[in-house]
Design an enzyme around this catalytic site. Structure first.
Site, mmCIF file in Angstrom:
data_model
loop_
_atom_site.group_PDB
_atom_site.id
_atom_site.type_symbol
_atom_site.label_atom_id
_atom_site.label_comp_id
_atom_site.label_asym_id
_atom_site.label_seq_id
_atom_site.Cartn_x
_atom_site.Cartn_y
_atom_site.Cartn_z
ATOM 1 N N GLU A 263 1.011 -1.204 0.152
ATOM 2 C CA GLU A 263 0.008 -0.039 0.052
ATOM 3 C C GLU A 263 0.802 1.175 -0.177
ATOM 4 O OE1 GLU A 263 -2.850 -0.300 3.067
ATOM 5 O OE2 GLU A 263 -3.696 -2.142 2.464
ATOM 6 N N HIS A 281 -8.157 1.061 1.947
ATOM 7 C CA HIS A 281 -7.847 1.040 3.163
ATOM 8 C C HIS A 281 -8.777 1.949 4.045
ATOM 9 C CE1 HIS A 281 -4.808 -0.589 6.413
ATOM 10 N NE2 HIS A 281 -5.940 -0.213 6.953
#
Length: 332
Positions: A263, A281
């Site tokens: 990420e 997220h």
């Protein structure tokens, strides 16, 4: 002299005010967390460091943190803190495990609904003027079996919501007691049973050596044909390539991920897979949760810096304000 705290990520003004109201000096520098060199340069001045996920508390930062006593993470995940190195220097690392549990649980339920009814793809198609009514055949969730891998703070809320949606809920969690399972209305099962019985599987466990790739090729082979997988917990709990292959083959009817191994996920093997739903997220991203965790971390850090009381520490037992003076010599 009043303790000094550095807030190196974005925290709500109300949280900053808590420090000030309780007599703790707070420097609010929300961009410094992204600047490793600057952070290392100034960290030596501070007794406390309040962070979210952007600040990386690495070995180098800890080595430069000569006065640091506590790191407070507004949120659950502490992947961005080198806890062993902090512990070696006597720095308490605390998080706020309860502040965003409801928000994350709601997101998992939202993702389950979205993938069951193919809402994102149907929305894109409809707004493109296609009206593909027959293309988007969904699945009802009433009466289906929801399998929870992990039934702690977040998983137990998902269990309650699942029961409210008239699903049968089963859970695999070595830490779930039979009494707690009974109170929740959940059937406690082994992992193999969960995989073979669930229509929808949702992950609610930390990422550890035991849980890494808990959903891999072998686990997928044990799952029902046409099952759905939801991951709003941690990237790395599922083998992304294996999930892609299962979506392409139709073994999985759909998957919904809020978290990824790398990420920010700008490119991912799952992107473009059939009936794959993704979010960046967002598990804890509601105004309510962000405020809750910010206020909680400020209170916890003040308690520790002012009285020695410890709550939600990941590398030390909890100590109340009353116990702290008596135990302080042993703690040191």
């Amino acid at each position: 002299m009043a303790p000094k705290v550095l807030i190196s990520d974005k925290l709500s003004p109300a949280a900053v005010q808590i420090f000030k109201d309780r007599g703790v000096e707070a420097d609010f520098l929300p961009d410094v967390g992204k600047d490793k060199e600057k952070l290392r340069e100034i960290i030596g001045q501070y007794d406390g460091l309040a962070i979210r996920s952007a600040t990386k508390v690495t070995e180098k930062i800890i080595a430069a943190a000569d006065n640091l006593k506590v790191v407070g993470r507004a949120g659950i995940g502490v992947d961005n803190v080198d806890i062993p190195k902090a512990t070696a220097r006597g720095i308490i690392v605390m998080n706020t495990p309860f502040g965003n549990a409801i928000t994350t649980a709601e997101h998992a339920i939202s993702m389950m609904m979205a993938v069951a009814r193919q809402i994102p793809a149907a929305d894109a198609s409809t707004q493109a003027g296609k009206w593909e009514k027959s293309r988007f055949m969904g699945r009802e969730i009433t009466g289906k079996t929801l399998g929870l891998i992990g039934c702690g703070n977040i998983g137990s809320i998902v269990a309650e919501r699942g029961i409210g949606l008239k699903m049968k809920v089963i859970a695999f969690d070595p830490f779930l007691t039979p009494e707690r399972a009974l109170a929740l209305g959940v059937e406690k099962v082994e992992l193999e049973g969960l995989l073979s019985r669930s229509d929808f599987i949702t992950l609610h466990t930390p990422l550890t050596d035991k849980t890494r790739n808990i959903i891999d090729v072998a686990a997928i082979a044990q799952m029902r044909d046409g099952a759905y997988l939801i991951n709003c917990a941690r990237g790395g709990l599922a083998d992304e390539q294996a999930i892609r292959d299962a979506l392409d083959s139709g073994k999985l009817a759909g998957a919904a991920f809020d978290v990824f191994v790398d990420e920010p996920a700008k490119e991912n093997v799952l992107f473009g897979a059939p009936n794959f739903v993704s979010t960046p997220h967002l598990g804890a991203s509601t105004e309510e949760a962000q405020e809750n965790v910010a206020l909680q971390v400020a209170e916890q850090m003040c308690d520790y810096l002012l009285s020695g009381a410890v709550r939600n520490a990941l590398n030390m037992p909890s100590i109340t304000a009353e116990e702290a003076p008596k135990l302080a010599p042993f703690v040191r």
